[in-house]
Write a protein that holds these residues in place. Structure first.
Motif, PDB file in Angstrom:
ATOM      1  N   HIS A  54       0.817  -1.210   0.000  1.00  0.00           N
ATOM      2  CA  HIS A  54       0.000   0.000   0.000  1.00  0.00           C
ATOM      3  C   HIS A  54       0.853   1.263   0.000  1.00  0.00           C
ATOM      4  O   HIS A  54       0.473   2.276  -0.606  1.00  0.00           O
ATOM      5  CB  HIS A  54      -0.936   0.011   1.210  1.00  0.00           C
ATOM      6  CG  HIS A  54      -1.792   1.238   1.305  1.00  0.00           C
ATOM      7  ND1 HIS A  54      -2.864   1.463   0.471  1.00  0.00           N
ATOM      8  CD2 HIS A  54      -1.709   2.328   2.111  1.00  0.00           C
ATOM      9  CE1 HIS A  54      -3.418   2.626   0.767  1.00  0.00           C
ATOM     10  NE2 HIS A  54      -2.745   3.175   1.754  1.00  0.00           N
ATOM     11  N   ASP A  55       2.031   1.215   0.649  1.00  0.00           N
ATOM     12  CA  ASP A  55       2.872   2.404   0.710  1.00  0.00           C
ATOM     13  C   ASP A  55       3.774   2.556  -0.507  1.00  0.00           C
ATOM     14  O   ASP A  55       4.598   3.465  -0.594  1.00  0.00           O
ATOM     15  CB  ASP A  55       3.722   2.411   1.984  1.00  0.00           C
ATOM     16  CG  ASP A  55       4.700   1.247   2.043  1.00  0.00           C
ATOM     17  OD1 ASP A  55       4.726   0.425   1.089  1.00  0.00           O
ATOM     18  OD2 ASP A  55       5.449   1.147   3.033  1.00  0.00           O
ATOM     19  N   GLY A  56       3.633   1.642  -1.486  1.00  0.00           N
ATOM     20  CA  GLY A  56       4.408   1.738  -2.721  1.00  0.00           C
ATOM     21  C   GLY A  56       5.705   0.988  -2.709  1.00  0.00           C
ATOM     22  O   GLY A  56       6.379   0.907  -3.742  1.00  0.00           O
ATOM     23  N   THR A  57       6.095   0.416  -1.576  1.00  0.00           N
ATOM     24  CA  THR A  57       7.334  -0.361  -1.522  1.00  0.00           C
ATOM     25  C   THR A  57       7.105  -1.743  -2.123  1.00  0.00           C
ATOM     26  O   THR A  57       5.984  -2.248  -2.157  1.00  0.00           O
ATOM     27  CB  THR A  57       7.842  -0.502  -0.086  1.00  0.00           C
ATOM     28  OG1 THR A  57       6.843  -1.154   0.716  1.00  0.00           O
ATOM     29  CG2 THR A  57       8.160   0.866   0.508  1.00  0.00           C
ATOM     30  N   ALA A  58       8.176  -2.349  -2.607  1.00  0.00           N
ATOM     31  CA  ALA A  58       8.072  -3.648  -3.271  1.00  0.00           C
ATOM     32  C   ALA A  58       7.582  -4.726  -2.319  1.00  0.00           C
ATOM     33  O   ALA A  58       8.001  -4.795  -1.160  1.00  0.00           O
ATOM     34  CB  ALA A  58       9.430  -4.038  -3.839  1.00  0.00           C
ATOM     35  N   ASP A  59       6.687  -5.573  -2.809  1.00  0.00           N
ATOM     36  CA  ASP A  59       6.222  -6.746  -2.053  1.00  0.00           C
ATOM     37  C   ASP A  59       7.231  -7.866  -2.278  1.00  0.00           C
ATOM     38  O   ASP A  59       7.226  -8.518  -3.318  1.00  0.00           O
ATOM     39  CB  ASP A  59       4.833  -7.148  -2.544  1.00  0.00           C
ATOM     40  CG  ASP A  59       4.262  -8.333  -1.781  1.00  0.00           C
ATOM     41  OD1 ASP A  59       5.001  -8.966  -0.999  1.00  0.00           O
ATOM     42  OD2 ASP A  59       3.076  -8.642  -1.988  1.00  0.00           O
ATOM     43  N   LEU A  60       8.090  -8.101  -1.306  1.00  0.00           N
ATOM     44  CA  LEU A  60       9.193  -9.042  -1.473  1.00  0.00           C
ATOM     45  C   LEU A  60       8.748 -10.498  -1.464  1.00  0.00           C
ATOM     46  O   LEU A  60       9.573 -11.392  -1.653  1.00  0.00           O
ATOM     47  CB  LEU A  60      10.243  -8.808  -0.381  1.00  0.00           C
ATOM     48  CG  LEU A  60      10.869  -7.405  -0.378  1.00  0.00           C
ATOM     49  CD1 LEU A  60      11.917  -7.296   0.722  1.00  0.00           C
ATOM     50  CD2 LEU A  60      11.469  -7.073  -1.742  1.00  0.00           C
ATOM     51  N   THR A  61       7.446 -10.746  -1.253  1.00  0.00           N
ATOM     52  CA  THR A  61       6.939 -12.115  -1.356  1.00  0.00           C
ATOM     53  C   THR A  61       6.612 -12.472  -2.801  1.00  0.00           C
ATOM     54  O   THR A  61       6.207 -13.593  -3.082  1.00  0.00           O
ATOM     55  CB  THR A  61       5.681 -12.304  -0.496  1.00  0.00           C
ATOM     56  OG1 THR A  61       4.611 -11.503  -1.026  1.00  0.00           O
ATOM     57  CG2 THR A  61       5.950 -11.906   0.944  1.00  0.00           C
TER      58      THR A  61
END
Length: 205
Positions: A54-61
């Motif tokens: 939601h905050d724009g950071t990459a979803d590392l999963t």
């Protein structure tokens, strides 16, 4: 990433997790699928899919550092554009790139891995023989990229249908030629749709 800009309470700024976003095909789509936010673009003939929080950071999963990619070598166009995403029952997505007469599809699992059981080694490719000679090959810069006028004329999109099937549309406003493709859940053309899976539409200019 810094604080996101907001308009009417909605986040509008994302950091693309692709390793070299400046080299993408410059047609990035931001798409909500199954409550998750995806980014879709191409890197030449390679389809690039990222998932962000939601905050724009990459979803590392999802995949490698929040993105996954797969080459679609069949494209005759060196810079196809992002067509869209089709949600899958397992939480994954079918992602597409297109030009005026070609549609390339790749299925990604929920964790970002390419589903190698989809089509030929993860890829389904459809070519529609309909481009007119007057529009073929025009609008290229010296580096092979489409110029801005030609790019805006080439249109394409994916949209889901019932029972896991989906539609794709390809066309060129200059030529006035459009094709509607109906695909089964496995990416193959639905032969019950017009006998071929494709309906051609000629716009009267």
């Amino acid at each position: 990433m810094g604080q996101n800009k907001q308009v009417a309470g909605f986040d509008i700024e994302y950091r693309v997790p692709f390793p070299i976003p400046e080299a993408t095909n410059k047609s990035t789509l931001v798409l909500p699928v199954g409550g998750k936010r995806y980014l879709l673009d191409g890197l030449g003939k390679t389809i690039m899919v990222g998932r962000v929080k939601h905050d724009g950071t990459a979803d590392l999963t999802f995949g490698l550092r929040g993105f996954s990619s797969h080459n679609i070598s069949d494209f005759t166009d060196a810079f196809p554009r992002a067509a869209g995403l089709i949600p899958q029952p397992d939480g994954g997505v079918i992602a597409g790139l297109y030009n005026a007469s070609e549609l390339g599809l790749v299925r990604f699992k929920l964790n970002g891995e390419v589903d190698m059981s989809f089509g030929q080694a993860g890829t389904v490719f459809h070519k529609v023989e309909k481009m007119s000679a007057s529009s073929a090959g025009r609008g290229r810069n010296n580096d092979g990229r489409q110029d801005s006028v030609f790019s805006s004329a080439v249109l394409g999109a994916l949209t889901p249908a019932k029972d896991g099937n989906f539609y794709g549309v390809l066309g060129n406003r200059f030529a006035g030629d459009f094709s509607l493709l109906r695909c089964l859940a496995n990416g193959a053309l639905d032969a019950e749709f017009n006998g071929t899976g494709i309906v051609s539409v000629k716009e009267i200019l």
